[in-house]
Design a protein around this motif. Sequence first.
Motif, short mmCIF file in Angstrom:
data_model
loop_
_atom_site.label_atom_id
_atom_site.label_comp_id
_atom_site.label_asym_id
_atom_site.label_seq_id
_atom_site.Cartn_x
_atom_site.Cartn_y
_atom_site.Cartn_z
N ILE A 78 7.43 9.79 5.10
CA ILE A 78 6.28 9.92 4.90
C ILE A 78 5.74 11.47 4.46
O ILE A 78 6.29 12.36 5.07
CB ILE A 78 5.27 9.58 6.19
CG1 ILE A 78 5.45 8.03 6.54
CG2 ILE A 78 3.84 9.70 6.01
CD1 ILE A 78 4.87 7.67 7.90
N MET A 79 4.99 11.51 3.34
CA MET A 79 4.52 12.79 3.17
C MET A 79 3.17 13.07 3.57
O MET A 79 2.45 12.09 3.39
CB MET A 79 4.87 13.10 1.41
CG MET A 79 4.35 14.73 1.00
SD MET A 79 4.62 15.11 -0.56
CE MET A 79 3.17 13.97 -1.28
N ARG A 82 3.26 6.97 1.62
CA ARG A 82 4.65 6.33 2.02
C ARG A 82 5.50 6.79 0.84
O ARG A 82 5.24 6.38 -0.32
CB ARG A 82 4.40 4.78 2.13
CG ARG A 82 5.56 4.07 2.44
CD ARG A 82 5.35 2.46 2.51
NE ARG A 82 4.67 2.09 1.42
CZ ARG A 82 5.41 1.48 0.33
NH1 ARG A 82 6.70 1.38 0.53
NH2 ARG A 82 4.63 0.98 -0.64
N MET A 83 6.80 7.27 1.41
CA MET A 83 7.80 7.52 0.39
C MET A 83 8.87 6.71 0.60
O MET A 83 8.72 5.49 0.97
CB MET A 83 8.23 8.90 0.43
CG MET A 83 7.11 10.03 0.33
SD MET A 83 7.36 11.73 0.69
CE MET A 83 8.53 12.18 -0.44
N PRO A 116 0.89 -1.11 0.14
CA PRO A 116 0.14 0.00 0.04
C PRO A 116 0.92 1.25 -0.14
O PRO A 116 1.86 1.13 0.50
CB PRO A 116 -0.70 0.02 1.32
CG PRO A 116 -0.80 -1.47 1.64
CD PRO A 116 0.31 -2.02 1.03
N ALA A 117 0.21 2.22 -0.50
CA ALA A 117 1.21 3.65 -0.74
C ALA A 117 0.56 4.55 0.27
O ALA A 117 1.08 5.55 0.42
CB ALA A 117 0.89 3.87 -2.41
N LYS A 118 -0.67 4.57 0.77
CA LYS A 118 -1.33 5.44 1.24
C LYS A 118 -2.13 4.77 2.62
O LYS A 118 -2.63 3.72 2.87
CB LYS A 118 -2.40 6.16 0.58
CG LYS A 118 -1.87 6.95 -0.43
CD LYS A 118 -3.08 7.46 -1.41
CE LYS A 118 -3.82 6.72 -2.27
NZ LYS A 118 -4.89 7.60 -2.97
N ALA A 119 -2.25 5.90 3.67
CA ALA A 119 -3.03 5.46 5.00
C ALA A 119 -3.54 6.87 5.61
O ALA A 119 -3.18 7.82 4.68
CB ALA A 119 -2.17 4.73 5.89
N SER A 120 -4.35 6.67 6.40
CA SER A 120 -4.69 7.91 7.12
C SER A 120 -4.77 8.09 8.59
O SER A 120 -4.51 6.89 9.22
CB SER A 120 -6.31 8.30 6.72
OG SER A 120 -6.97 7.03 7.17
#
Length: 429
Positions: free
Chosen positions: A120-121, A180-181, A81-85
């Motif tokens: 993380i951006m 996530r970077m 996964p590339a994104k979370a919140s």
Amino acid sequence: MEQNNTPTIIEGTTNGRHVIDGPLTTPAIREASPALLVNEIDRRIVQVRPMSTPVDQISRMVGARPSSSMIVDYYSVDTKPAKASVISEVTMLNDSQIEGRFVYRIYTSNDRMFAPTETIMVPEAMGYDSQERPTQSLVLYVLENASATDMGLKVIALNGNPVDPELAMDEVGVGTRLVRMGRAASELDVQTAQFEALPVKSSNYCQIFKAQVEQSVYAKLSAKEVGWTFSDQEEVAIMDMRMGMEKSFLFGTKARLTDPQKYDEVLFTDGIWNQAEGAFNISGNALSQEKLIELMRAAFMGEAAGSSRKILIAGSGLIEHLNALSYTKVISANDTVTRWGIDFSELRSKFGSLYVIHSEVFDQCGHEYDGLVLDPQYLTKYTHVPFKVEHLDLKKSGVRNTDALVATESSCLVLRHPKAHTKVVWLRD
């Protein structure tokens, strides 16, 4: 002395096979090169009304994989996964400060996707320069990730406010997106946090498809053969068989049961409509160009990323609205493109190109306003029994004074990367 016409098959110098001491017969070809006749049959089958069965057509043109079992197991690999919140309020660790940068505890919707040394951006929060001026998005560095006893991430704000630590995280509230970077290792680091992509196992059933044609001996003598030794009746039967296969390949349901009359097990294949995990909904009674651009984005970007050229198989209602649109430089409708023996209309955008074709199966199955964006790169056909035609001598068996042909294939289709394929569902008022 009785002559033996049975040929001998020997191995060649580079794994080839040769027929000696006899004529080249069909049984000899089957033994020496089993795929040769199967491929030739497929090449002839695809000449029978290819536009009516695009899914079956493409799967035959791409080529099938043999399966030793009626139950097909296959694997698909997803990406990390590339994104979370953010799911709760961010807390500052008052006793922790590294070279003037403050340390925080963040709880996310997927703590374990982030590893130590990753960055993380936070696109929705601003970072600051040394003069306390907001310049770019906030970037965090992961010191510790979630453990078995302590959830949440321990992070450093790389470009937080150098004076006011609270100000750096004011904009990072519940629901804030985290991207996530890349990792940031030190000069002496040799190892890093491990990451392995484990494939997900799925299965499908090969369904046995059949078609039978009978004609009397007198009709056979007067019938003219066309194409690949198909009489008119045979061609119609094979077309009907392919149409049935197309419906099962698209909308079939995976199941197995014992027939109460025959006391034998029957397997039913799962359709690729059910396997596709991407989804795009259209609401209202009209299709706008803006909505079409959104569809293009959903079909090619994010988790749906795959080939830059995909296929949109659609019902007549969706095709009608696509034809009514006025296209611009952003979305252009080009001339007909011929692939896999099918004539497609091409829709081209900045996201990718869609090869569009109408499917009468969608209309017949109640999906006239729906469509399926298919990535042919991740479409695989498995065959347990390749397409074959058997002759039944019903006259000798005393059944009827007819010759019969039975066409059989046991096969299924699978989507190896389900998220690369998108179901288009029109929710009409």
